[in-house]
Design a protein around this motif. Sequence first.
Motif, PDB file in Angstrom:
ATOM      1  N   ASP B 196      64.682 -82.024 -17.680  1.00  0.00           N
ATOM      2  CA  ASP B 196      65.627 -81.544 -18.704  1.00  0.00           C
ATOM      3  C   ASP B 196      66.483 -80.363 -18.234  1.00  0.00           C
ATOM      4  O   ASP B 196      67.363 -79.921 -18.968  1.00  0.00           O
ATOM      5  CB  ASP B 196      64.920 -81.268 -20.036  1.00  0.00           C
ATOM      6  N   LEU B 197      66.255 -79.891 -17.009  1.00  0.00           N
ATOM      7  CA  LEU B 197      67.213 -78.950 -16.413  1.00  0.00           C
ATOM      8  C   LEU B 197      68.623 -79.539 -16.389  1.00  0.00           C
ATOM      9  O   LEU B 197      69.609 -78.817 -16.367  1.00  0.00           O
ATOM     10  CB  LEU B 197      66.812 -78.619 -14.963  1.00  0.00           C
ATOM     11  N   LEU B 198      68.693 -80.870 -16.397  1.00  0.00           N
ATOM     12  CA  LEU B 198      70.005 -81.545 -16.314  1.00  0.00           C
ATOM     13  C   LEU B 198      70.723 -81.664 -17.657  1.00  0.00           C
ATOM     14  O   LEU B 198      71.893 -82.062 -17.691  1.00  0.00           O
ATOM     15  CB  LEU B 198      69.831 -82.952 -15.728  1.00  0.00           C
ATOM     16  N   LEU B 199      70.045 -81.346 -18.753  1.00  0.00           N
ATOM     17  CA  LEU B 199      70.665 -81.622 -20.064  1.00  0.00           C
ATOM     18  C   LEU B 199      72.003 -80.916 -20.301  1.00  0.00           C
ATOM     19  O   LEU B 199      72.941 -81.555 -20.797  1.00  0.00           O
ATOM     20  CB  LEU B 199      69.672 -81.352 -21.204  1.00  0.00           C
ATOM     21  N   PRO B 200      72.130 -79.613 -19.937  1.00  0.00           N
ATOM     22  CA  PRO B 200      73.456 -79.005 -20.152  1.00  0.00           C
ATOM     23  C   PRO B 200      74.553 -79.699 -19.340  1.00  0.00           C
ATOM     24  O   PRO B 200      75.693 -79.825 -19.809  1.00  0.00           O
ATOM     25  CB  PRO B 200      73.262 -77.554 -19.673  1.00  0.00           C
ATOM     26  N   LEU B 201      74.203 -80.199 -18.164  1.00  0.00           N
ATOM     27  CA  LEU B 201      75.171 -80.916 -17.332  1.00  0.00           C
ATOM     28  C   LEU B 201      75.536 -82.271 -17.949  1.00  0.00           C
ATOM     29  O   LEU B 201      76.716 -82.659 -17.995  1.00  0.00           O
ATOM     30  CB  LEU B 201      74.582 -81.122 -15.930  1.00  0.00           C
ATOM     31  N   ILE B 202      74.533 -82.980 -18.439  1.00  0.00           N
ATOM     32  CA  ILE B 202      74.764 -84.283 -19.077  1.00  0.00           C
ATOM     33  C   ILE B 202      75.646 -84.120 -20.319  1.00  0.00           C
ATOM     34  O   ILE B 202      76.582 -84.882 -20.561  1.00  0.00           O
ATOM     35  CB  ILE B 202      73.405 -84.939 -19.422  1.00  0.00           C
ATOM     36  N   ARG B 203      75.346 -83.079 -21.094  1.00  0.00           N
ATOM     37  CA  ARG B 203      76.125 -82.764 -22.296  1.00  0.00           C
ATOM     38  C   ARG B 203      77.600 -82.524 -21.945  1.00  0.00           C
ATOM     39  O   ARG B 203      78.502 -83.082 -22.558  1.00  0.00           O
ATOM     40  CB  ARG B 203      75.539 -81.479 -22.901  1.00  0.00           C
ATOM     41  N   GLU B 204      77.823 -81.679 -20.951  1.00  0.00           N
ATOM     42  CA  GLU B 204      79.195 -81.328 -20.567  1.00  0.00           C
ATOM     43  C   GLU B 204      79.916 -82.525 -19.935  1.00  0.00           C
ATOM     44  O   GLU B 204      81.120 -82.713 -20.143  1.00  0.00           O
ATOM     45  CB  GLU B 204      79.189 -80.131 -19.611  1.00  0.00           C
ATOM     46  N   THR B 205      79.196 -83.338 -19.175  1.00  0.00           N
ATOM     47  CA  THR B 205      79.798 -84.522 -18.552  1.00  0.00           C
ATOM     48  C   THR B 205      80.402 -85.433 -19.620  1.00  0.00           C
ATOM     49  O   THR B 205      81.520 -85.940 -19.468  1.00  0.00           O
ATOM     50  CB  THR B 205      78.740 -85.297 -17.738  1.00  0.00           C
ATOM     51  N   ALA B 206      79.665 -85.618 -20.704  1.00  0.00           N
ATOM     52  CA  ALA B 206      80.159 -86.454 -21.804  1.00  0.00           C
ATOM     53  C   ALA B 206      81.270 -85.743 -22.581  1.00  0.00           C
ATOM     54  O   ALA B 206      82.295 -86.341 -22.911  1.00  0.00           O
ATOM     55  CB  ALA B 206      79.007 -86.827 -22.739  1.00  0.00           C
ATOM     56  N   ALA B 207      81.078 -84.455 -22.859  1.00  0.00           N
ATOM     57  CA  ALA B 207      82.055 -83.720 -23.679  1.00  0.00           C
ATOM     58  C   ALA B 207      83.401 -83.601 -22.964  1.00  0.00           C
ATOM     59  O   ALA B 207      84.461 -83.628 -23.594  1.00  0.00           O
ATOM     60  CB  ALA B 207      81.516 -82.329 -24.018  1.00  0.00           C
TER      61      ALA B 207
END
Lengths: 258, 258
Positions: B196-207
């Motif tokens: 879940d270290l990747l969650l902020p990156l995944i969020r921003e990738t979509a946004a």
Amino acid sequence: MNPKKLKIVLIGSGNVATHLAQALYKAGFSIAQVYSRTLEHAQQLAQTIHAEYTDNVGELVPDGDLYIFSLKDSALQPVLESLPSLPGIFVHTAGSVPLSLFERYHDRNGVMYPLQTFSKQREVDMKTVPFFIEANTQEDARLLRDVASALSSQVQELSSERRKTLHLAAVFANNFTNHLYAQAADLLEKNELPWDLLLPLIRETAAKVERLHPKQAQTGPAVRYDKNVINEHLKMLSHDPDKQAIYSLLTESIHKMD
Amino acid sequence: MNPKKLKIVLIGSGNVATHLAQALYKAGFSIAQVYSRTLEHAQQLAQTIHAEYTDNVGELVPDGDLYIFSLKDSALQPVLESLPSLPGIFVHTAGSVPLSLFERYHDRNGVMYPLQTFSKQREVDMKTVPFFIEANTQEDARLLRDVASALSSQVQELSSERRKTLHLAAVFANNFTNHLYAQAADLLEKNELPWDLLLPLIRETAAKVERLHPKQAQTGPAVRYDKNVINEHLKMLSHDPDKQAIYSLLTESIHKMD
């Protein structure tokens, strides 16, 4: 030392350099100087943060406290080799470059790696960006932690080895994911459908894994191994071998992981 | 006809059937009956929406107005072949199945395709889900549009041909994207890092693609064609040929598209 009193020099003017410089500036740090190989790029960034600028390593501020190298990985070593002798801490912002790269060139070294995708055209809330810190002394690690903590609420120390793994995972989770969005957009646009029809789906795909592990979140013909649909899709892509190759490989990979 | 007065029968109890049934129920529709090949599944879903249930096509409500088929694509035809003669409109919810499939079996036919990823463990706000409608008469298209509009604020008509393209694009944007999350998670977990270290990156990738076209949003070593990093990453994946193959193919594809 109060980190906001640091004399900071920024080497680089790309996406990461730009976002980092602006976040530091907003957080009350002052950046003395921006260096870029292209004077115009140095100037453009410097103007937004009231810094000096140069395209000549011989003119770098000679008494900085913190030199932040935010360059394409392949440019880092050539720039380091061209530098005059400088004081302070050398820090880079790259996922895949080990701390040890600096050791041949300097004594006090560190890393501040922000795990995020940055484009100049888009603002990012730096508070939510995880920063990964490394330094060759505990004291410098503490200082870098203080700097990063002024920007973000998620700061932790991580070794070069683990940072490299994290960066590789980020390539899958961001770079490759974004490319799949681009392939999907291309497919729709070639068929005269607006690509933004996919936005609610893209939004939910990302939001879903906040609660479900991606293995639990998987849906679609590949995980159901719905051969009719898969074969139909492969046929639809027969005139587009790049998309077809991606479709085959990822479908097979989903099926194997299931 | 007031669409909320329709006698609705639901054929299927999977992810789409479940979300659709619950959204219809919440919106004030009543579903008379749920059919599933597995009685227990029919029962489980039926209980949440106060419907009857059956695992026997011979027991299907004989005077329905709307029979919604929400089945794995490959199960659709066998079920249609086993049906007794029934009245009303037959509707399916699949991206890749043409409306014409129904024509051999029934006279009034339609499609209501919700473009979203549905898992039973996760709620979805149906209001934001785009629905794509098709029917073989304008009158039935209007009726299906009314039903879908009671669930979602984004309803439009779309031909079978275009729906198929949209579904294929959705496989790239969701199924394959989610699989890349899963590969990234696997890589981190094998190296004892929390995925879940990747969650902020995944969020921003979509946004990010809400404002930038994915081609403009692309970052990372592949689009910079940073050969050092790419080769290092390929070496790191030498013990994991599946991930290595994905890395190679997508890196090459990003480079070609750029």
